[in-house]
Design an enzyme around this catalytic site. Structure first.
Site, PDB file in Angstrom:
ATOM      1  N   ALA A  64      -3.327  -1.088 -11.087  1.00 16.62           N
ATOM      2  CA  ALA A  64      -4.312  -0.026 -10.931  1.00 16.62           C
ATOM      3  C   ALA A  64      -5.205   0.017 -12.164  1.00 16.62           C
ATOM      4  CB  ALA A  64      -3.619   1.319 -10.738  1.00 16.62           C
ATOM      5  N   GLY A 110       0.298  -1.321  -8.660  1.00 16.50           N
ATOM      6  CA  GLY A 110      -0.334  -0.995  -7.392  1.00 16.50           C
ATOM      7  C   GLY A 110      -0.627  -2.207  -6.534  1.00 16.50           C
ATOM      8  N   GLU A 113       2.563  -2.882  -4.772  1.00 13.42           N
ATOM      9  CA  GLU A 113       2.733  -1.794  -3.806  1.00 13.42           C
ATOM     10  C   GLU A 113       1.848  -2.008  -2.581  1.00 13.42           C
ATOM     11  OE1 GLU A 113       3.925   2.186  -6.172  1.00 13.42           O
ATOM     12  OE2 GLU A 113       2.083   1.241  -6.917  1.00 13.42           O
ATOM     13  N   GLU A 133       5.308  -0.096 -14.329  1.00 10.36           N
ATOM     14  CA  GLU A 133       4.816   1.245 -14.653  1.00 10.36           C
ATOM     15  C   GLU A 133       5.582   1.948 -15.761  1.00 10.36           C
ATOM     16  OE1 GLU A 133       3.286   0.554 -10.443  1.00 10.36           O
ATOM     17  OE2 GLU A 133       5.026  -0.016 -11.645  1.00 10.36           O
TER      18      GLU A 133
END
Length: 256
Positions: A64, A110, A113, A133
């Site tokens: 991200a 992300g 994900e 993360e």
């Protein structure tokens, strides 16, 4: 669309996340564009399969865009995760059109994900995957803690998330995180071959199968009951009439 490219080839659509200078990192604008792309392609009855990949040879999605949320409050962080899951990650998982992730490099945070939200994954030999993360003092917020455990098991998910380590394509295949590993030059052609096999089958039945499979992972939902309901619903479709007629007439079905 500033951050993604869409190519339509007969009944196949290819979405390419196109931010190579940022290693295709997800920001708000890209998430919104992806939502719109998936929504419109899902409504397009000529599209029977979607492939999602990243531009360049280095990254699928490297994570991200951290600069967008570095100064967020507790409330802001919760809203970010909720909105992202609603707009993209849950949205892709529940799409009635099959989505194949062609992981062509780094799929981190992300990015992993997003790949896990797709219906299944193919990786190139140079792919690296992980959820780093906790190195930022946060946890995966776009469904990573849930989908990773579903795909690779609780113990491996715990280790991957707590160590923030990356795994290579071979380990991802061994873990069951990806279905196939091929050379990067062959990745899209291999994904297209699988998409072509999907395209030959009933889109109506596939949509019902996706819903039934996903139901097994929803709290409070009886997946067997969803399967029974969807199985019965198939009997009312034109595809069922065509499929069974073609079988009895010993010919290939021509699904509309």
């Amino acid at each position: 669309m500033e951050n993604i490219l869409i190519d339509k080839l007969d009944q196949l659509a290819i979405i390419t996340i196109n931010r190579p200078e940022k290693l295709n990192a997800l920001n708000k604008a890209t998430i919104l564009e992806l939502h719109e792309a998936f929504r419109s392609l899902n409504e397009d009855t000529t599209v029977k399969t979607i492939i999602l990949t990243g531009s360049g040879e280095k990254a699928f999605v490297a994570g991200a865009d951290i600069s967008e949320f570095a100064n967020f409050s507790v409330e802001d962080g919760g809203k970010l995760a909720a909105k992202g899951q609603e707009l993209l990650f849950d949205f892709v998982q529940n799409l009635t059109t099959p989505v194949i992730a062609a992981v062509n490099g780094f799929a981190l945070g992300g990015g992993l994900e997003l790949a896990m939200a797709c219906h299944f994954r193919i990786a190139s030999t140079n792919a690296k995957m992980g959820l780093p993360e906790v190195t930022l003092g946060v946890i995966p917020g776009y469904g990573g803690t849930q989908r990773l455990a579903q795909l690779v098991g609780k113990g491996r998910a715990m280790e991957m998330i707590m160590t923030a380590g990356m795994i290579d394509a071979s380990a991802a295949l061994h873990y069951g995180l990806v279905n196939h590993v091929v050379e990067q030059a062959e990745l899209l052609s291999f994904a297209k071959e699988i998409a072509a096999k999907i395209t030959k089958n009933s889109s109506a039945a596939i949509a019902k199968a996706i819903e039934a499979i996903n139901a097994n992972f929803e709290d409070g939902t009886n997946g067997y009951q969803v399967e029974i309901k969807n199985f019965g619903a198939c009997f009312g479709t034109e595809d069922f009439k065509e499929g069974t007629t073609a079988f009895l007439e010993k010919r290939k079905a021509n699904f509309k």
